[in-house]
Scaffold this motif. Sequence first.
Motif: not given
Length: 69
Positions: A5, A7-8, A38, A42, A45
């Motif tokens: 995934d 990243s933030t 998921w 993300h 977040r």
Amino acid sequence: LDRLDVSTEVLRAALGREVTLLINTDAHESRELANVAWGVRHARRAWVEPERVANTWPRERFLTWVAGR
């Protein structure tokens, strides 16, 4: 669970640009469709608003956007 995934930090950087996002499960089996959680996690977040995520849009808006690609 091995995942790739975004990243933030990358999501937050995208918010400063005109980027439209999609949340995808990358499912290869029906039991993997739950992996969408998921991507949603993300996005939350990173403070991504649903308006920036194309697959949260009403159907007609989404199809118009896809047709323009």
